[in-house]
Write a protein that holds these residues in place. Structure first.
Motif, PDB file in Angstrom:
ATOM      1  N   LEU A 128      -4.891   7.929 -11.516  1.00 35.47           N
ATOM      2  CA  LEU A 128      -4.200   8.992 -10.768  1.00 35.47           C
ATOM      3  C   LEU A 128      -2.789   9.123 -11.342  1.00 35.47           C
ATOM      4  O   LEU A 128      -2.030   8.157 -11.372  1.00 35.47           O
ATOM      5  N   ARG A 129      -2.440  10.322 -11.777  1.00 30.52           N
ATOM      6  CA  ARG A 129      -1.224  10.492 -12.568  1.00 30.52           C
ATOM      7  C   ARG A 129      -0.054  10.990 -11.722  1.00 30.52           C
ATOM      8  O   ARG A 129      -0.209  11.885 -10.884  1.00 30.52           O
ATOM      9  N   LEU A 130       1.124  10.417 -11.985  1.00 32.88           N
ATOM     10  CA  LEU A 130       2.358  10.862 -11.335  1.00 32.88           C
ATOM     11  C   LEU A 130       3.164  11.800 -12.230  1.00 32.88           C
ATOM     12  O   LEU A 130       3.488  12.920 -11.849  1.00 32.88           O
ATOM     13  N   SER A 131       3.496  11.339 -13.419  1.00 32.35           N
ATOM     14  CA  SER A 131       4.401  12.093 -14.283  1.00 32.35           C
ATOM     15  C   SER A 131       3.980  11.934 -15.731  1.00 32.35           C
ATOM     16  O   SER A 131       3.295  10.964 -16.101  1.00 32.35           O
ATOM     17  N   VAL A 132       4.423  12.881 -16.544  1.00 34.73           N
ATOM     18  CA  VAL A 132       4.176  12.851 -17.984  1.00 34.73           C
ATOM     19  C   VAL A 132       5.521  12.730 -18.697  1.00 34.73           C
ATOM     20  O   VAL A 132       6.439  13.513 -18.439  1.00 34.73           O
ATOM     21  N   LEU A 133       5.629  11.761 -19.592  1.00 40.77           N
ATOM     22  CA  LEU A 133       6.846  11.543 -20.369  1.00 40.77           C
ATOM     23  C   LEU A 133       6.635  12.143 -21.757  1.00 40.77           C
ATOM     24  O   LEU A 133       5.715  11.753 -22.479  1.00 40.77           O
TER      25      LEU A 133
ATOM     26  N   PRO B 104       0.844  -1.207   0.000  1.00 38.99           N
ATOM     27  CA  PRO B 104       0.000   0.000   0.000  1.00 38.99           C
ATOM     28  C   PRO B 104       0.875   1.251   0.000  1.00 38.99           C
ATOM     29  O   PRO B 104       1.844   1.351   0.748  1.00 38.99           O
ATOM     30  N   LEU B 105       0.503   2.215  -0.849  1.00 37.73           N
ATOM     31  CA  LEU B 105       1.335   3.402  -1.004  1.00 37.73           C
ATOM     32  C   LEU B 105       0.632   4.693  -0.590  1.00 37.73           C
ATOM     33  O   LEU B 105       1.231   5.538   0.066  1.00 37.73           O
ATOM     34  N   LEU B 106      -0.622   4.861  -1.001  1.00 36.59           N
ATOM     35  CA  LEU B 106      -1.300   6.127  -0.685  1.00 36.59           C
ATOM     36  C   LEU B 106      -2.805   5.913  -0.610  1.00 36.59           C
ATOM     37  O   LEU B 106      -3.331   4.930  -1.130  1.00 36.59           O
TER      38      LEU B 106
ATOM     39  N   GLY C 256       1.281   6.505 -13.719  1.00 30.99           N
ATOM     40  CA  GLY C 256       0.567   6.749 -12.460  1.00 30.99           C
ATOM     41  C   GLY C 256      -0.047   5.471 -11.931  1.00 30.99           C
ATOM     42  O   GLY C 256       0.544   4.389 -12.013  1.00 30.99           O
ATOM     43  N   PHE C 257      -1.270   5.600 -11.412  1.00 25.83           N
ATOM     44  CA  PHE C 257      -1.979   4.461 -10.813  1.00 25.83           C
ATOM     45  C   PHE C 257      -3.268   4.217 -11.580  1.00 25.83           C
ATOM     46  O   PHE C 257      -3.964   5.161 -11.970  1.00 25.83           O
ATOM     47  N   LEU C 258      -3.600   2.924 -11.757  1.00 31.14           N
ATOM     48  CA  LEU C 258      -4.761   2.567 -12.564  1.00 31.14           C
ATOM     49  C   LEU C 258      -6.066   2.739 -11.785  1.00 31.14           C
ATOM     50  O   LEU C 258      -6.851   3.633 -12.081  1.00 31.14           O
ATOM     51  N   ALA C 259      -6.318   1.909 -10.804  1.00 32.85           N
ATOM     52  CA  ALA C 259      -7.597   1.950 -10.078  1.00 32.85           C
ATOM     53  C   ALA C 259      -7.370   1.494  -8.633  1.00 32.85           C
ATOM     54  O   ALA C 259      -6.614   0.542  -8.392  1.00 32.85           O
ATOM     55  N   PRO C 260      -7.990   2.167  -7.667  1.00 35.13           N
ATOM     56  CA  PRO C 260      -7.784   1.817  -6.259  1.00 35.13           C
ATOM     57  C   PRO C 260      -8.829   0.821  -5.752  1.00 35.13           C
ATOM     58  O   PRO C 260      -9.811   0.507  -6.430  1.00 35.13           O
ATOM     59  N   ASP C 261      -8.604   0.347  -4.537  1.00 34.44           N
ATOM     60  CA  ASP C 261      -9.577  -0.469  -3.812  1.00 34.44           C
ATOM     61  C   ASP C 261      -9.993   0.283  -2.556  1.00 34.44           C
ATOM     62  O   ASP C 261      -9.257   1.126  -2.040  1.00 34.44           O
TER      63      ASP C 261
ATOM     64  N   TRP D  90      -9.874   5.480  -0.579  1.00 32.62           N
ATOM     65  CA  TRP D  90      -9.439   4.678  -1.716  1.00 32.62           C
ATOM     66  C   TRP D  90      -7.938   4.424  -1.590  1.00 32.62           C
ATOM     67  O   TRP D  90      -7.154   5.344  -1.448  1.00 32.62           O
ATOM     68  N   GLU D  91      -7.545   3.144  -1.669  1.00 37.19           N
ATOM     69  CA  GLU D  91      -6.153   2.767  -1.437  1.00 37.19           C
ATOM     70  C   GLU D  91      -5.486   2.342  -2.745  1.00 37.19           C
ATOM     71  O   GLU D  91      -5.980   1.479  -3.464  1.00 37.19           O
ATOM     72  N   PHE D  92      -4.327   2.990  -3.030  1.00 37.31           N
ATOM     73  CA  PHE D  92      -3.519   2.620  -4.191  1.00 37.31           C
ATOM     74  C   PHE D  92      -2.272   1.885  -3.693  1.00 37.31           C
ATOM     75  O   PHE D  92      -1.613   2.330  -2.746  1.00 37.31           O
ATOM     76  N   SER D  93      -1.950   0.778  -4.370  1.00 42.13           N
ATOM     77  CA  SER D  93      -0.782  -0.015  -3.993  1.00 42.13           C
ATOM     78  C   SER D  93       0.197  -0.085  -5.162  1.00 42.13           C
ATOM     79  O   SER D  93      -0.062   0.412  -6.257  1.00 42.13           O
ATOM     80  N   SER D  94       1.322  -0.735  -4.908  1.00 34.06           N
ATOM     81  CA  SER D  94       2.361  -0.825  -5.936  1.00 34.06           C
ATOM     82  C   SER D  94       1.898  -1.604  -7.160  1.00 34.06           C
ATOM     83  O   SER D  94       2.368  -1.363  -8.266  1.00 34.06           O
TER      84      SER D  94
END
Length: 789
Positions: free
Chosen positions: A288-293, A274-276, A508-513, A520-524
């Motif tokens: 949920l987006r982290l960075s844009v390449l 679990p990350l956030l 970023g992250f696809l979908a949380p639980d 809502w929990e996002f994991s690795s």
């Protein structure tokens, strides 16, 4: 004395060097399109005509404005003829040219360099630009005689492919351009210095423009400057891309971490950490987006270097959404984020569209990408809490389908395609999207091909072996077709750029639980990558090429269906979307006919080349034609005309006519050059000369001298027509021709000095051995010397 600049050989020489410098510079544009030979060869022929025409006009001392106007008109007609097959500016021909130019402009906006075959070629556009470069260099360096200024034109043309592709031009091309430019400057300025003359006493120890000192110095300085321009940038150490504090205007360049490397590492770990946690009253916060390449270098996607001013802190309201029309329906939702100690990232997770954020002054945002990065290296997301307001857009698929090209609305980094990209990938992109009638439909076809039609399979185990560059991308698309989210997102993004759609990759992250506390929990294991494509009016739009095994449902707007668009009666509209046919398709009769037209013998370049060679041959024949015309005119005149004809014959054969002397003295001098014409056997290389060798010619020369003296100096001058002494003149000319080598005879016939202006001087030597001042290069009559005889 006539300046060497005004002679035809010098004009042709300086024009030829300028042409080569401009043409070799334009060769650097070959990275912009496939089949560049269709531009380079006709451009060389056009350049030969313009350069030779300009040289002849300058030699004829026409006004500079007239020369430039004539070259512009001639260049326009030649470009028209090369493009359409006929240089005549008829209405139909002009319409065909405008149609080809419209297709070239559309391809330049729709396809990244190098533009491949199978689409409307950009050749007319490059041909126009290349002709302008050749014309500008010729006008500046030759007509205006400002060779150093022409270097600015060469520099602008040379940097064009670098600015478009971001790739360096080959070093040998740079060396060739530099050498030609130095030669152009040297030849022009050496002529300027030569016009100063030389030491009156011809003292070799004194300063003289013929010693070569100035030329050697110029070459040394130019070569040293070019060498320093190449070597110094490589020797100077580059600045670190870390946070740079200084006294500048407040912008900072930051070196960002590679989100793709982190994505592969975390997905291949196996353990789900679990990350956030995100709390919101709105819908489930997916993607949920982290960075844009933004940058693809041929082997990997990276965020690129960012310039982020100190004023762009993650505190308060953000600028309006990039490229999103106010007509797009939207809803805003607040999100509270708490990040655990195990997630250390220099990128801050948010939704793709954010209108307000409260994360503190330690974070900066990029206006072009709307992602957030730590202001210092030690700033990470671990144990952070913050909130932001996300914007949920209700995209209209029909509006995106009707949108125009977005290539001109975004920075060039979003459309760059490296020249090293495999041609098979470019052809594959064109083939997969061939049935799409709009850019949005082509994007839909790409997504559908990756998810269903292309036979791809998702396997997270591929994360460990991914990232081996262009070879890995080719193998993924053409061979095994097994991969994970990074490969699907990166492949669709680069293929979208190939067909002219601005693109980038988001990580970023696809979908949380749902967690036990309702957040809502996002994991690795939720880490994901997806492409974003740009459509004017809708901005950056998310697509989902990863198969259903990972991403269950793609966005609804990407699966919208549209009514078939009837063919437009406008030829340009149909040509602008023309792409390669599907592999394995059997061409119909109509298609075969069209293919025959496009793959048959390239008549236009062949005809243009033939016309160029014909014009070149005509230019080479011009001196001989002019000389023959002068001879016919003089043989229809009087005795003075025959005497001028003898002068030109002597000059053409390499003799220096003794100007300012009486006819009798000139006759004595000519008598020493006479030889007997060879009637039998081979002609001797060194014939014996003198009056005794050709007595008939000597008597004929005496008769001409007497007639000329009577017409000039008699108390009652007599009039003699050329016809009366034409036979005598022929005898003298034949004897003069017999007195020189066959090589001199050929040169007199094809490149007569009396026409092209090769300088010969006659300097009687004084007893001290010093050179006398040269008399003016025209025959004066009735001088004291002549009267004395």
């Amino acid at each position: 004395m006539r300046s060497s600049w005004s002679t035809l050989p010098h004009q042709l020489r300086i024009g030829g060097i300028a042409l080569l410098a401009a043409w070799v510079t334009v060769l650097s544009w070959s990275v912009l399109t496939a089949g560049f030979a269709r531009v380079g060869i006709p451009l060389l022929m056009i350049g030969v005509v313009l350069s030779a025409g300009g040289a002849l006009a300058r030699w004829a001392r026409l006004p500079a404005a007239a020369i430039v106007a004539a070259q512009v008109v001639l260049g326009a007609l030649l470009v028209l003829g090369t493009t359409t097959g006929s240089p005549l500016p008829t209405p139909a021909n002009v319409d065909a040219f405008l149609l080809a130019l419209d297709g070239a402009l559309e391809s330049s906006r729709s396809y990244a360099a190098p533009v491949q075959l199978g689409v409307p070629p950009v050749h007319p556009l490059l041909l126009i630009g290349g002709t302008l470069i050749v014309l500008l260099v010729d006008v500046i360096a030759c007509t205006l005689r400002r060779a150093p200024v022409a270097g600015l034109v060469l520099l602008a043309a040379y940097t064009l492919p670098v600015a478009v592709t971001g790739e360096a031009v080959s070093w040998w091309l740079f060396a060739a351009i530099a050498a030609l430019f130095l030669t152009l400057v040297f030849v022009q300025h050496s002529d300027h210095v030569t016009s100063w003359g030389r030491s009156p006493d011809a003292d070799r120890s004194s300063f003289s423009v013929r010693t070569g000192a100035i030329g050697n110095t110029a070459v040394a300085l130019g070569a040293a400057a070019i060498a320093l321009a190449v070597v110094v940038p490589a020797a100077v150490p580059t600045m670190s891309m870390s946070v740079f504090d200084g006294n500048g205007p407040g912008t900072r360049e930051v070196e960002v971490q590679d989100p793709m490397v982190d994505l592969r590492r975390d997905l291949s770990r196996g353990q789900d950490i679990p990350l956030l946690w995100v709390t919101t009253a709105g819908p489930r916060p997916t993607y949920l987006r982290l960075s844009v390449l933004t940058r693809f270098n041929g082997s990997s996607w990276t965020p690129g270097d960012r310039e982020i001013p100190d004023t762009q802190t993650a505190t308060g309201a953000l600028p309006p959404l990039d490229g999103v029309s106010t007509a797009v329906a939207r809803k805003e939702h607040k999100y509270d984020v708490r990040i655990g100690p195990d997630f250390e990232s220099t990128w801050l997770p948010t939704t793709a569209q954010v209108s307000r954020i409260a994360a503190g002054t330690d974070w900066r945002y990029d206006v072009n990408t709307r992602d957030f990065i730590g202001a210092r290296d030690e700033v990470t997301t671990a144990d952070r809490t913050y909130d932001f307001t996300g914007v949920q857009l209700d995209y209209d698929a029909q509006a995106m389908n009707d949108a125009v090209s977005g290539a001109g609305s975004v920075a060039g980094t979003f459309t760059d395609v490296p020249s090293s990209l495999n041609n098979e990938i470019e052809r594959l992109a064109a083939t997969v999207t061939a049935d799409g009638q709009t850019r949005f439909q082509k994007a839909q076809l790409l997504q559908q091909w990756f998810r269903t039609d292309g036979g791809f399979r998702y396997d997270v185990a591929q994360a460990e072996s991914a990232g081996s560059g262009g070879a890995d991308l080719r193998a993924f698309l053409l061979d095994d077709r097994v991969g994970y989210c990074e490969q699907f997102a990166a492949s669709m993004a680069i293929m979208a750029r190939v067909i002219g759609i601005p693109s980038r990759v988001a990580v970023g992250f696809l979908a949380p639980d749902r967690s036990t506390n309702g957040a809502w929990e996002f994991s690795s294991h939720d880490l994901h990558a997806w492409p974003e494509l740009y459509f004017p009016g809708s901005g950056w739009v998310r697509f989902e090429p990863t198969p259903q095994a990972r991403a269950t449902e793609p966005p609804a707007y990407t699966e919208a269906e549209f009514e078939a668009v009837t063919e437009s009666p406008s030829p340009s509209a149909s040509r602008s979307t023309e792409l390669l046919p599907e592999r394995g398709d059997e061409p119909s009769a109509d298609t075969g006919a069209a293919d025959a037209d496009t793959t048959s013998i390239p008549w236009v370049p062949i005809i243009a080349s033939a016309l160029g060679l014909a014009l070149l041959g005509l230019l080479l024949l011009t001196p001989r034609l002019v000389r023959d015309a002068r001879r016919r005119h003089r043989f229809a005149g009087d005795i003075e005309d025959l005497w001028v004809e003898l002068r030109d014959v002597a000059r053409d054969l390499g003799h220096a006519w003794p100007v300012g002397r009486s006819p009798r003295r000139v006759g004595d001098w000519l008598g020493r050059l006479l030889a007997a014409p060879a009637t039998e056997g081979p002609r001797p290389d060194r014939p014996r000369r003198g009056r005794d060798q050709a007595p008939e010619a000597a008597y004929a020369l005496d008769r001409l001298v007497v007639a000329l003296e009577r017409s000039r100096y008699a108390r009652d001058p007599e009039s003699f027509t050329a016809a009366q002494h034409a036979h005598d003149a022929d005898l003298v000319e034949q004897a003069l021709v017999a007195g020189v080598t066959p090589r001199e005879v050929r040169r007199a016939s094809w490149w007569p000095a009396s026409v092209v202006g090769r300088r010969t001087t006659w300097r009687p030597r004084s007893r001290a051995g010093t050179a006398q001042t040269e008399t003016p290069d025209h025959e004066t009559s009735r001088t004291v010397d002549e009267l004395v005889g």
